[in-house]
Write an enzyme that holds these catalytic residues in place. Sequence first.
Site, PDB file in Angstrom:
ATOM      1  CD  GLU A 152      -1.800  -2.393   1.427  1.00 40.47           C
ATOM      2  OE1 GLU A 152      -0.637  -2.675   1.779  1.00 40.47           O
ATOM      3  OE2 GLU A 152      -2.706  -3.244   1.372  1.00 40.47           O
ATOM      4  CG  HIS A 204     -10.106  -6.957   8.077  1.00 42.53           C
ATOM      5  ND1 HIS A 204      -8.809  -6.693   8.419  1.00 42.53           N
ATOM      6  CD2 HIS A 204     -10.026  -7.774   6.994  1.00 42.53           C
ATOM      7  CE1 HIS A 204      -7.988  -7.357   7.596  1.00 42.53           C
ATOM      8  NE2 HIS A 204      -8.698  -8.006   6.722  1.00 42.53           N
TER       9      HIS A 204
HETATM   10  C1  LIG Z   1      -2.091  -4.591   4.472  1.00 39.03           C
HETATM   11  C2  LIG Z   1      -3.172  -5.417   3.900  1.00 39.03           C
HETATM   12  N1  LIG Z   1      -3.509  -5.249   2.618  1.00 39.03           N
HETATM   13  C3  LIG Z   1      -4.483  -5.998   2.071  1.00 39.03           C
HETATM   14  C4  LIG Z   1      -5.151  -6.917   2.816  1.00 39.03           C
HETATM   15  C5  LIG Z   1      -6.267  -7.747   2.187  1.00 39.03           C
HETATM   16  N2  LIG Z   1      -5.862  -9.135   2.193  1.00 39.03           N
HETATM   17  C6  LIG Z   1      -6.291 -10.002   3.117  1.00 39.03           C
HETATM   18  S1  LIG Z   1      -5.578 -11.497   2.946  1.00 39.03           S
HETATM   19  C7  LIG Z   1      -4.725 -11.007   1.585  1.00 39.03           C
HETATM   20  C8  LIG Z   1      -3.856 -11.958   0.841  1.00 39.03           C
HETATM   21  C9  LIG Z   1      -2.694 -12.398   1.597  1.00 39.03           C
HETATM   22  O1  LIG Z   1      -2.154 -13.499   0.952  1.00 39.03           O
HETATM   23  P1  LIG Z   1      -1.043 -14.403   1.582  1.00 39.03           P
HETATM   24  O2  LIG Z   1      -0.085 -13.553   2.354  1.00 39.03           O
HETATM   25  O3  LIG Z   1      -0.477 -15.237   0.501  1.00 39.03           O
HETATM   26  O4  LIG Z   1      -1.785 -15.304   2.644  1.00 39.03           O
HETATM   27  P2  LIG Z   1      -2.876 -16.452   2.407  1.00 39.03           P
HETATM   28  O5  LIG Z   1      -4.200 -15.799   2.545  1.00 39.03           O
HETATM   29  O6  LIG Z   1      -2.659 -17.042   1.073  1.00 39.03           O
HETATM   30  O7  LIG Z   1      -2.652 -17.397   3.513  1.00 39.03           O
HETATM   31  C10 LIG Z   1      -4.987  -9.685   1.292  1.00 39.03           C
HETATM   32  C11 LIG Z   1      -4.407  -8.939   0.174  1.00 39.03           C
HETATM   33  C12 LIG Z   1      -4.801  -7.037   4.164  1.00 39.03           C
HETATM   34  N3  LIG Z   1      -5.426  -7.873   4.993  1.00 39.03           N
HETATM   35  N4  LIG Z   1      -3.795  -6.291   4.683  1.00 39.03           N
END
Ligand SMILES: Cc1ncc(C[n+]2csc(CCOP(=O)(O)OP(=O)(O)O)c2C)c(N)n1
Lengths: 313, 313, 343, 343
Positions: free
Chosen positions: D60, D129
């Site tokens: 971000e 959230h």
């Molecule tokens: C700073 C931030 N940006 C965006 C999000 C929205 N978001 C929630 S989970 C996620 C994906 C994360 O993927 P990963 O780190 O691969 O974990 P996984 O869900 O695959 O276990 C995103 C972008 C967030 N929670 N925090």
Amino acid sequence: MLTIRVSEERVIAIYPSDKIQSPVHLSIGQEAVAAGVCRAMRPTDHLHGTYRSHAIYIAKGGDLKGMFAELYGKDAGCARGKGGSMHLVAPEAGLIGCSAIVASTIPVATGDALASRMRKDGRVAVAFFGDGAIDEGVFFESVNFAVLKALPIVYVLENNRYAIHSRVSDRHKQTRLCRLAEGLGLKGRRYNGDDAIAVYRTMSAGLEKARRGAGPVLLEYMTYRGRAHVGLERDFQEAYRYPKEEALTRKNDPIKALAADLVKRWGAKRKALAKIADDVAAEVDAAVSFAEGAAFPAPERLYADVFKEVPPA
Amino acid sequence: MLTIRVSEERVIAIYPSDKIQSPVHLSIGQEAVAAGVCRAMRPTDHLHGTYRSHAIYIAKGGDLKGMFAELYGKDAGCARGKGGSMHLVAPEAGLIGCSAIVASTIPVATGDALASRMRKDGRVAVAFFGDGAIDEGVFFESVNFAVLKALPIVYVLENNRYAIHSRVSDRHKQTRLCRLAEGLGLKGRRYNGDDAIAVYRTMSAGLEKARRGAGPVLLEYMTYRGRAHVGLERDFQEAYRYPKEEALTRKNDPIKALAADLVKRWGAKRKALAKIADDVAAEVDAAVSFAEGAAFPAPERLYADVFKEVPPA
Amino acid sequence: MKTLKYGEAIREALIYAMERDPSVFIMGIGVDDHKAVFGSTKNLVEMFGKDRVFDTPISEGAMTGIAVGAALNGMKPIHVHIRADFLYLAMDQLCNIAAKWHYMFGGKMSVPLVIRAAIGRSWGQGAQHSQSIQSFFMHVPGLKVAMPTTPAEAQGLMLAAIADPNPVILFEHRLLYDLSGHVPDPPAAIAFRLAAVRREGKDVTIVANAYMAVESLKAAEFLESRGISAEVIDPVTLVPLDEETILASVRKTGRLLVVDSGWTSCGVSAEIAALAAEKAWAALRRPIRRIGTAPVTCPVSKPLETAFYPNARTIAAEALALLGLSSANLEVPALTTTFKGPF
Amino acid sequence: MKTLKYGEAIREALIYAMERDPSVFIMGIGVDDHKAVFGSTKNLVEMFGKDRVFDTPISEGAMTGIAVGAALNGMKPIHVHIRADFLYLAMDQLCNIAAKWHYMFGGKMSVPLVIRAAIGRSWGQGAQHSQSIQSFFMHVPGLKVAMPTTPAEAQGLMLAAIADPNPVILFEHRLLYDLSGHVPDPPAAIAFRLAAVRREGKDVTIVANAYMAVESLKAAEFLESRGISAEVIDPVTLVPLDEETILASVRKTGRLLVVDSGWTSCGVSAEIAALAAEKAWAALRRPIRRIGTAPVTCPVSKPLETAFYPNARTIAAEALALLGLSSANLEVPALTTTFKGPF
Ligand SMILES: Cc1ncc(C[n+]2csc(CCOP(=O)(O)OP(=O)(O)O)c2C)c(N)n1
Ligand SMILES: Cc1ncc(C[n+]2csc(CCOP(=O)(O)OP(=O)(O)O)c2C)c(N)n1
Ligand SMILES: [Mg+2]
Ligand SMILES: [Mg+2]
């Protein structure tokens, strides 16, 4: 591992009843990573995770009743109903916290390791995160600091190939993520995250290295998400998934693979495995009934816990 | 290069009079980097810098009168007196902005390059920053994105060995900073930043590569800060400096070195150089008198410029 | 009792705490250099060693998280920022993590962390090096916030912050570091939830904190010369806020002027004005007035910069306007600091 | 005229602008996926291609700076955040860069950037959230801020934001995406500085925006049944704020209740209360009241979560209290959304 699977399948069964009134991020299909990593850790080692927290909570030894009660929003939950599925915690078992902000516990774990070095408490801190977390600048800032100060920390990157619906290659040219921090002086390694025993072994070696003062370790475990990013669906039909991807990435479900391995290579008896399955089912049953029977927090709990009470001088 | 030096020496001379009522971050001793980098750029290429902004402003072709008027806080300043020394700007010459927040223009320059790729305007964007900026997470995030999208950008790391009083080795294990982004797929290169001609050549090659679509380039130029981080002092006696460090890093002042080189290797006449020096002095004189004579902003200017006027639909 | 400057008083508090509690350590850009954050960390690295007093990479985001993590594992970090402007880079860790860890985990975890950040007017620093963003941290529940004004408060609240099991942010206005005042010997903690009555009065209440309290006292002196008795209330701790002291004063005078070193919109001054309009409305005899920095980005040019900041003169003018009196030809000194950059 | 849902109306505005202006593009996590940010970007990647509609790394901080840089070089980025909670990571670029570039450079540069961020109550999302941090951006000068309530406003303000040469932040309350309303055909921009009179009344003014305006209208209906005539004013744009419409209503009713989806302390509700206490004081017949989310971190447990958020019932209760009436046994529906996570 089995406790994770059975618990999450139970979550799926319960969910339509609306008793769990908050989103759930399941680890079905990814259990070998959490199981191998946590089993290799000492109970006193500290773990920091993400919203995908059921698996590490269980694997690290968090109380199952506390987890289900938390999912139900009950006062007996591990976070007294305030955290919910994304924010499980079990300080007594070394799970220090889980955050819904991607990458946010990476620096926190790094600071935990700093404290361990200062206090010489012999702990290793573990940051457990996904392939999305490595996009965030704090990952690099944290690694830089950990390398600089040779901190006792293991960075565990659970690569399930997606951040929500975004592929690793949508976000990085260098898709071998364990290499991303190389320029900072941290050479990571990639392993099969679907083989619980391999995870356990490589993680044990990583912990040993970090513990003896050789500085941070970065381990990338490849796995695959069996359900939607959030929620219950098997969303394999959705456009974002490569067709047949799961079949390409692994031949077998990690739990079945482990069971087969235990029988074949380690001489486990099928009967013993069946007994384990029965025990797990009973434990999950007990946890669910505990949660069902537990009370919601009293209304005044809304205003409690903003600040911890200051001890008298 | 000489204009930078003479201008900053004039700043030093003026400063005790309190006519420049804001901090100044001088580039004395580092001029070859700005001069070589900006000379290699096209006037239409975009540059984004830091609070240490006099050198790049001048080198990129910013109007000298506008600079001195800005230092004096006058309405005729390049930022109408609102920016001051740390926030010089010259859009007509391609200097898009200078920020006092470390690393903050690195992503901005990256986005500038993204726009150039989208608009196919043939520009290359340049982010000009210090060895401290590479500590910030946005550096890695920006590089990752630039590599992913193969953006036309050159990252210029002016390594003067210190971030305020902090040495590179206080902040990084890997002190060869041009390597920090290697894991992301960006191999940087380190050059002597005290040799203006070498800077010009290597920067030209970098720009060419970025312009032809081969993706981002990272160039590290080694130099040495001749004055305190901020202000006028020669603070070589302070504890933070390695003793004799300047002498160890270079034999000669970069400007003297260039002059000698021009005479020896390029057949320049001493007389021509003297003429240049006279012209520069006259130009600086003129700029200073312009600033002295210029008016302060009218009081109502305080409230102007919060928003740009919305054009009629 | 002894007399110390504000910066020295902080330093003595740090020494006092570090000598007694081995878990206390100090981290931040420049804490170990010869400038020593306005002298407030002078020689501490020599006294306590590089492990307990250390410079950091310029990575405010991660370093804040690292401080949080160290706090979670038994240490007591004091993370220092020479400008609050850099806290924008630490907002995620401060607001999403530090502020929430205790509540979100149902009281199981806590983050005993101290943040120090310098705010306020400086000298031609302009847009990005002079912001006073205390209101952000008064908005998000879970952070304690104080703005000590006197050396004794700087010292006492530092000790209280160090003893507090919660994240505490101390904003230090940079024009205060050189002011002197009495401090108790030995240093003594001051409990949070403090609004100080800096001056008693009966005609108008001026609520102003940190350096704005200093300017307000000058304004009050001037007002005195015009026969107006101003009460100056300094809400030293913003979270928790000593509402009662503020409201009692408003109820007494019936007139309220709120002064803050930050912007007014959604600022500390908005909160205090809203508080009075809710809880002391019946006593109000005049509209509330607020004054803060002009609703623009801070300019460098001296005449604009001077007009940007509130000072004794503009505070007095506001008080007079509140009382329906003219404020032509105020001879209040506009600003009496000798502070001159760069920090 | 046609009828669209809020999310659809945004989508149509985006299509309208992208078809006419090739410099407009959309970036952000998930903008190109099948969920399409509550449907608001549905199929846009198919329509406009991957260069103009793209997913980003989860970065971000840099991505915001990248949007700023693209804006400086002739493009019109629309940067989308599915949760405003992630803006904490973008604060430096938003507040130190985007907000200041025009002023700091004396009007020479400008950053025509649009930020979209979803706020507000969701469904068991808890601490990190569900935050509504609009007040931060109302505090720092240089950012325009709106919180559209109706589909027509969502569409019209999106078009206005795209046409604006300044950075604009649009907060979209997630419970609004599914609400339907009339929108003009073709879409039409709505000028900034808008407070809408959602309902006229004479006994009490309820200032409430976005989803809180919806709940306030329900509360007003209930109040009507008790013989109380409530006026509901929705400050749709927070910066610039249409002060006159708010103040005119307060002057008419003499009673003010401010409702916001964020915390009250230093929040939007504090600002509006302070504004009235300054500029409509003489007309006030009762103390001002404010209501927002409880001054705690958002909990997940359903009974606590329900008590955390303001709703028609608590708004009505506040209005009754303001009028000195009892609020026992309110039969107002507490919440009438069918929204159910995860987004
Ligand atoms: C700073 C931030 N940006 C965006 C999000 C929205 N978001 C929630 S989970 C996620 C994906 C994360 O993927 P990963 O780190 O691969 O974990 P996984 O869900 O695959 O276990 C995103 C972008 C967030 N929670 N925090
Ligand atoms: C985000 C941020 N953190 C801290 C500072 C304080 N600060 C100002 S300049 C500076 C050092 C930067 O060093 P470097 O990037 O090497 O540039 P140089 O001054 O040597 O040209 C620091 C830490 C800042 N301006 N911004
Ligand atoms: Mg993933
Ligand atoms: Mg440097």
